[in-house]
Design a protein around this motif. Sequence first.
Motif, short mmCIF file in Angstrom:
data_model
loop_
_atom_site.label_atom_id
_atom_site.label_comp_id
_atom_site.label_asym_id
_atom_site.label_seq_id
_atom_site.Cartn_x
_atom_site.Cartn_y
_atom_site.Cartn_z
N ALA A 284 -101.27 49.61 122.52
CA ALA A 284 -101.37 51.03 122.70
C ALA A 284 -100.12 51.79 123.00
O ALA A 284 -100.16 52.84 122.44
CB ALA A 284 -102.03 51.17 123.93
N THR A 285 -99.05 51.37 123.30
CA THR A 285 -97.83 51.76 123.41
C THR A 285 -96.88 51.95 122.24
O THR A 285 -96.35 53.02 121.89
CB THR A 285 -96.90 51.25 124.70
N PHE A 286 -96.71 50.87 121.51
CA PHE A 286 -95.81 50.71 120.60
C PHE A 286 -96.78 50.57 119.16
O PHE A 286 -96.04 50.37 118.10
CB PHE A 286 -95.08 49.27 120.69
N GLY A 287 -98.05 50.56 118.97
CA GLY A 287 -98.87 50.29 117.84
C GLY A 287 -98.37 48.94 117.45
O GLY A 287 -98.84 48.98 115.92
N VAL A 288 -98.24 47.95 118.00
CA VAL A 288 -98.10 46.88 117.35
C VAL A 288 -99.33 45.79 117.56
O VAL A 288 -99.79 45.50 118.83
CB VAL A 288 -96.89 46.05 118.11
N ALA A 289 -99.84 45.52 116.32
CA ALA A 289 -101.12 44.76 116.38
C ALA A 289 -100.79 43.23 116.44
O ALA A 289 -99.87 42.83 115.79
CB ALA A 289 -101.85 45.16 115.24
N GLN A 290 -101.70 42.51 116.96
CA GLN A 290 -101.51 40.92 117.02
C GLN A 290 -102.06 40.41 115.68
O GLN A 290 -103.07 41.07 115.04
CB GLN A 290 -102.45 40.32 117.93
N ARG A 291 -101.49 39.27 115.06
CA ARG A 291 -102.08 38.85 113.98
C ARG A 291 -102.29 37.23 114.38
O ARG A 291 -101.83 36.94 115.45
CB ARG A 291 -101.02 38.65 112.87
N ARG A 292 -103.14 36.64 113.51
CA ARG A 292 -103.64 35.17 113.86
C ARG A 292 -102.43 34.14 113.76
O ARG A 292 -101.59 34.41 112.81
CB ARG A 292 -104.90 35.03 113.25
N TRP A 293 -102.29 33.33 114.59
CA TRP A 293 -101.24 32.28 114.67
C TRP A 293 -101.59 31.36 113.38
O TRP A 293 -100.50 30.82 112.94
CB TRP A 293 -101.11 31.65 115.92
N ARG A 294 -102.81 31.33 113.06
CA ARG A 294 -102.84 30.32 111.90
C ARG A 294 -102.31 30.45 110.66
O ARG A 294 -101.66 29.90 110.10
CB ARG A 294 -104.36 30.18 111.85
N HIS A 295 -102.10 31.66 110.39
CA HIS A 295 -101.41 32.38 109.30
C HIS A 295 -99.82 31.82 109.40
O HIS A 295 -99.29 31.53 108.20
CB HIS A 295 -101.45 34.12 109.04
#
Length: 307
Positions: A284-295
């Motif tokens: 919400a603050t920085f617009g940083v989305a999580q990605r899956r660790w498997r990739h």
Amino acid sequence: MRGGGAQDEALAQMSAKTGLLVFGGGGQIGHELCRATHRSGLGVTGLGHAEVDITRIDDVLKAVGESRPAVVVNAAAYTRVDQAESEPDAAFTVNRDGARHVAEACREAGAALIHLSTDYVFDGTKPAAYDEDDAVNPLGVYAKSKEAGERAVREALDRHVILRTSWVFGAKGGNFVKAMLRAAGEGDELRVVDDQFGCPTPAKQVAEAILAMAPAVAGGKSGTFHFSAAGRTSWHGFAKEIFVRRREITGQPSPSLRPVATADRPAPAPRPANSELDCSRLAATFGVAQRRWRHGLVDVLNELLKA
Ligand SMILES: NC(=O)c1ccc[n+]([C@@H]2O[C@H](COP(=O)([O-])OP(=O)(O)OC[C@H]3O[C@@H](n4cnc5c(N)ncnc54)[C@H](OP(=O)(O)O)[C@@H]3O)[C@@H](O)[C@H]2O)c1
């Protein structure tokens, strides 16, 4: 990323000279951060342990004072979780006192600080993901020293971000992925804990998150935030995925893996049973989305196994 005047100005300032100064530049996250920052075209100075020891205040003041970065990242830490139980002074000297030195040097030089911390500040009794407002209750010496470091940073410097992450792995440095690959080579059945849960996180994803946050941090955003990759698993689940992917890459058969309880595989340091981090504040603050660790795991295995 969100835009904004202060942020644009901060980005311009970061692009102009040494944007980032990284302590612990030779570690898993520090190394990936220097690589990612180079690729982005921003200026970066990475200082390894041999170049600056953060327990030496004068050296830290000199490094920050000479480089005058917009943002300092403290990725330097004493990270030997089990060994810390028998050398608490060493852990606290780096993780609490060293963190304070870096924060004080930032205050002197007018720089902002992104300080890395850990999911292990929590005791693991919460059944759901931990958010930044949850009470900390570190269990072991390493965890206590990191929590003390967080407090030291908050006390010394207003312009700071404390970024907690979890279960970090990369091609460089020591981590669970490399330990599993090594152990598989020894041929025995592997007994891996399946009652501790968390989110494995590629060092590269942490580096990219820091890089995305840095202009806003330079522009004045501060506070405590969580970042991990997406996907909760146990150490046993993590190990299983490592060997499935290794088989895909190399054709090597997977070793026999046996799930065991923490109580059946005692270690010197206690660890939280659950340390999943809720990362919605960061998004919400920085617009940083999580990605899956498997990739990220496939990338790291490719780098390790094809080297
Ligand atoms: N690894 C994880 O699973 C994990 C999980 C959650 C949070 N974190 C946090 O993330 C941060 C980075 O972790 P990491 O995985 O990148 O750790 P790492 O690979 O162990 O890197 C830490 C670096 O700090 C250096 N260092 C140690 N003492 C120092 C000192 N006195 N002065 C300067 N440098 C020093 C180490 O150098 P030497 O090797 O030469 O001592 C090493 O290069 C740490 O704050 C850690 O607590 C890590």
